[in-house]
Enzyme design. Sequence first.
Site, PDB file in Angstrom:
ATOM      1  N   CYS A  74       0.869  -1.175   0.000  1.00 59.55           N
ATOM      2  CA  CYS A  74       0.000   0.000   0.000  1.00 59.55           C
ATOM      3  C   CYS A  74       0.909   1.229   0.000  1.00 59.55           C
ATOM      4  CB  CYS A  74      -0.842  -0.044   1.271  1.00 59.55           C
ATOM      5  SG  CYS A  74      -1.856   1.408   1.550  1.00 59.55           S
ATOM      6  N   CYS A 184      -1.180   3.894  -6.402  1.00 55.41           N
ATOM      7  CA  CYS A 184      -2.006   3.279  -5.358  1.00 55.41           C
ATOM      8  C   CYS A 184      -2.263   1.866  -5.842  1.00 55.41           C
ATOM      9  CB  CYS A 184      -3.318   4.051  -5.211  1.00 55.41           C
ATOM     10  SG  CYS A 184      -4.592   3.179  -4.255  1.00 55.41           S
TER      11      CYS A 184
HETATM   12  N1  DGL Z   1      -4.038   0.728  -1.807  1.00 52.39           N
HETATM   13  C1  DGL Z   1      -3.596   1.844  -1.090  1.00 52.39           C
HETATM   14  C2  DGL Z   1      -2.392   2.533  -1.731  1.00 52.39           C
HETATM   15  O1  DGL Z   1      -1.607   1.894  -2.397  1.00 52.39           O
HETATM   16  C3  DGL Z   1      -4.492   2.874  -0.523  1.00 52.39           C
HETATM   17  C4  DGL Z   1      -5.916   2.878  -0.644  1.00 52.39           C
HETATM   18  C5  DGL Z   1      -6.626   3.604   0.454  1.00 52.39           C
HETATM   19  O2  DGL Z   1      -6.837   4.811   0.368  1.00 52.39           O
HETATM   20  O3  DGL Z   1      -6.968   2.897   1.390  1.00 52.39           O
HETATM   21  O4  DGL Z   1      -2.195   3.708  -1.565  1.00 52.39           O
END
Ligand code: DGL
Length: 271
Positions: A74, A184
């Site tokens: 993430c 993301c």
């Molecule tokens: N999947 C996450 C990232 O790579 C974030 C998503 C969220 O806002 O929870 O930033």
Amino acid sequence: MPNNRPIGVFDSGVGGLTILQEIEKQFPAEQLLYFADSAHCPYGARSPEQIRELSHAIVRFLVAREAKVVVVACNTASVASLAYLRANFAIPFVGIVPAVKPAAQTTHKKRIGVLATNATFQGAIFEDLIQKFANDVTVIRQVCPGWVEMVEDGRIDGVDVEESVKRYVTPLLESHVDAIVLGCTHYPFLRSTIERLVGSDISVIDPAAAVARQVGRILDTHGLRSSTAETRSVQFFTTGDSEALRRTVKKLTGRDLVDVEQVELDLPSLS
Ligand code: DGL
């Protein structure tokens, strides 16, 4: 000395599956734990302190399940908490940050676009990446409200999705970028819609394969490769509803999750 303990992977929800799938592809002998913090998703609108507390509780959980390495799959959590996690746990970590470096190497026009969450752009790490790798490049930052929620619902095509994607890629097209970073881990699920809208002259960059290669380097550096000949298992954990996770993953990847457990995190100041 081989090490057959699992690799832990976590995200605010299903976004980290884009990384998990690459790890599965590159390292078929590794056992895996995947943690989706669906009850606290999205992280993008949260403060760095909250994200650190959530990340800390998840890593504690994964370490209690014997994780030998943790992949923070993430961008938002990596930007807010990777340094903190490294300072607080003895195991090695692999994080993910927006792929500004490969984009800066790809662009001919010296103009790149980055799609990411607000929290990712706010972190000092993002500015450092630009200073270090894209000093001579114009970087257009674009937040994409609603995309994480769409992916969490398993909605990756259709009229509404197309409209939302169009709204947030249009400013990048108007800025004449020729490389777009998926900053993301949820966004690669929208890749085909994004590519259709931006056309083939613009490179769309997803660093998932590079992150998985980095996992391999970390396993080698620490002598942590698995030697197991057993069939691989992937255990899934969610702080949300396990049936909802099953449904979303089926829609996004066609995969039937075998082993999903609903869990609660120990969060002194958040709950
Ligand atoms: N999947 C996450 C990232 O790579 C974030 C998503 C969220 O806002 O929870 O930033």
